[in-house]
Scaffold this active site. Sequence first.
Site, PDB file in Angstrom:
ATOM      1  N   LEU A  86      72.719  -8.405   7.133  1.00 31.49           N
ATOM      2  CA  LEU A  86      72.639  -7.037   6.614  1.00 31.49           C
ATOM      3  C   LEU A  86      73.963  -6.302   6.777  1.00 31.49           C
ATOM      4  CD1 LEU A  86      69.127  -6.154   8.078  1.00 31.49           C
ATOM      5  CD2 LEU A  86      69.683  -6.279   5.632  1.00 31.49           C
ATOM      6  N   ARG A 128      75.334  11.113  14.201  1.00 28.78           N
ATOM      7  CA  ARG A 128      74.546  11.936  15.134  1.00 28.78           C
ATOM      8  C   ARG A 128      73.614  12.890  14.388  1.00 28.78           C
ATOM      9  NH1 ARG A 128      80.041  13.934  17.722  1.00 28.78           N
ATOM     10  NH2 ARG A 128      80.511  11.850  16.924  1.00 28.78           N
ATOM     11  N   ASP A 136      79.870   4.347   4.896  1.00 33.60           N
ATOM     12  CA  ASP A 136      80.398   5.591   5.447  1.00 33.60           C
ATOM     13  C   ASP A 136      81.844   5.791   5.013  1.00 33.60           C
ATOM     14  OD1 ASP A 136      80.911   7.874   6.841  1.00 33.60           O
ATOM     15  OD2 ASP A 136      81.053   6.905   8.801  1.00 33.60           O
ATOM     16  N   ARG A 165      80.789  -0.774   5.531  1.00 30.46           N
ATOM     17  CA  ARG A 165      79.520  -1.310   5.018  1.00 30.46           C
ATOM     18  C   ARG A 165      78.583  -1.643   6.169  1.00 30.46           C
ATOM     19  NH1 ARG A 165      83.346  -5.351   4.948  1.00 30.46           N
ATOM     20  NH2 ARG A 165      82.750  -7.368   5.840  1.00 30.46           N
ATOM     21  N   GLU A 176      78.760  11.918  11.166  1.00 28.71           N
ATOM     22  CA  GLU A 176      77.472  12.052  10.483  1.00 28.71           C
ATOM     23  C   GLU A 176      76.337  11.291  11.152  1.00 28.71           C
ATOM     24  OE1 GLU A 176      78.208   8.095   9.788  1.00 28.71           O
ATOM     25  OE2 GLU A 176      79.654   9.717   9.669  1.00 28.71           O
ATOM     26  N   LYS A 211      87.734   9.159   5.409  1.00 32.58           N
ATOM     27  CA  LYS A 211      88.399   8.204   6.293  1.00 32.58           C
ATOM     28  C   LYS A 211      89.670   7.671   5.623  1.00 32.58           C
ATOM     29  CE  LYS A 211      84.182   6.285   8.439  1.00 32.58           C
ATOM     30  NZ  LYS A 211      84.488   6.504   9.855  1.00 32.58           N
TER      31      LYS A 211
END
Length: 515
Positions: free
Chosen positions: A198, A364, A283, A299, A362, A290
């Site tokens: 995954l 958290r 993300d 990923r 993000e 970033k």
Amino acid sequence: MTMLLVRRTVQRAVRTKCCRSFSASQTHLNERKGLVLGVFEKEGGLHLTEAAAGFDQNISGKLSELLKISGPALKKGKSRVFYGIHKDFPCVAVVGLGKTSAGVCGSENWDTSKENIRQAMSAGCRLLQDLEVNHVEVDGCGDAQSAAEGAALGLFQYDELKSKKKTKVTTKLHGSSDSTGWQKGVMYADGQNLARLLMEAPANHITPTAFANTIEERLALHAQRVTINKRSQAWIEQQQMGAFLSVSKGSEEPPVFLELHYNGSPDSKQAPLLLVGKGITFDSGGISLKPSASMDAMRADMGGAATVCASIVTAAALKLPVNIIGLAPLCENMPSGKATKPGDVVTAKNGKTIQVDNTDAEGRLVLADALCYGHTFNPRAIVNVATLTGAMDVALGSAATGVFTNSDWLWEQLHKASVVTGDRVWRMPLFQHYTRQVTDSQLADLNNIGKYSRSGGACTAAAFLREFVTAPHWAHLDIAGVMSNKDEVPYLRKGMSGRPTRTLVEFAAGLTQSG
């Protein structure tokens, strides 16, 4: 020319994706079998394992003789391959296991013997895989579970999207009656390999929806004990999960709140273990974008969700007599005209307001709402897992998962499990010193980054999460440092690691004894 065509045909057959069963009707080359044996170091020479000694006796001491004349005594992890010494095994790999006296090491916080076996069996199996041997029998080395883990973890390679694939190898236990331990090890390794699959898969293949569907497929065999709820955006909105929604809204991919219930305990009223995993399937950082270098690795920012869900799949396969609930808030964090902006204020499920000064903090936010929701199940313990902070990688590197917890009992259970699996944990501080840094916010109840920016970043992130926890037994596992493997863990290939899945499974299994 004819021989060349035959050879190419055989090579294509050996490299086929499916693992084939072996029968007398198949060609000799397609039945290529190998054997991996272990030898311990001892003063003045080598000490064969029980299986190796039995094999040596079967071939009239030829193995011992070859080991003596082929070079210096095998050190830990070093190997040799011998050809044609047994009619059933054209290739025999012998690997060093280190010293027989190895055991639990207090300074290393693991069982050295188990780690040596995992490393050796992994090395031997990979060596034979490189020789295109497609069926390997493995020495149990006195610990069949560790041998199985090493073999299965070492052979895993994510090549789903490549036209040229590694030889698929089937493994079985050789010369031991501990088939139960072997099968348990296979299931532990399969769990970690599911998490690796995954995490390694590209983000356009593992979207929030695809992730949830994959887990649903893997749990289909255990439908009698497992309930799966794939919650939609409408449900998330109904639950007033404003923090989670603030992350997902920049992406075209709809969010999914995946909820798994594994009912393994004979006592249906037994309080469940609650596992919560951060599920950011990609993300970018959002508006707080970033740097492009290594952004592709993001990923795997759903590593928390991957390890949590994989551990529940494994618990179901093992039929562990414990109730477990898994929660995975799944979404992408992307920049767009709809995305959350730095300085925006959002409201979490428990009513607390959060000033989002950095949209790249993000994880958290999605965990905050999941933790609030999780409390409604009155769990016996809560463990959340997340690739949360780069600061965790700076602090511990890939040696161990950082654990922040309000419970000494829970810490002891996690630590005990990690010593067995070799996938270590290390306790980190949850001081009020860090809480003050996230509760001092100009516009809201909380800020999603610490007052002093990068200082103690892993600790301020944990302090933020604690603001959404009222349970007496809670632990936050920051797995950012152990997300990937270069060569630090010798029985894992380079790539996403799937850590600490086996530790989570061992921890859950331990709860069945601790009551």
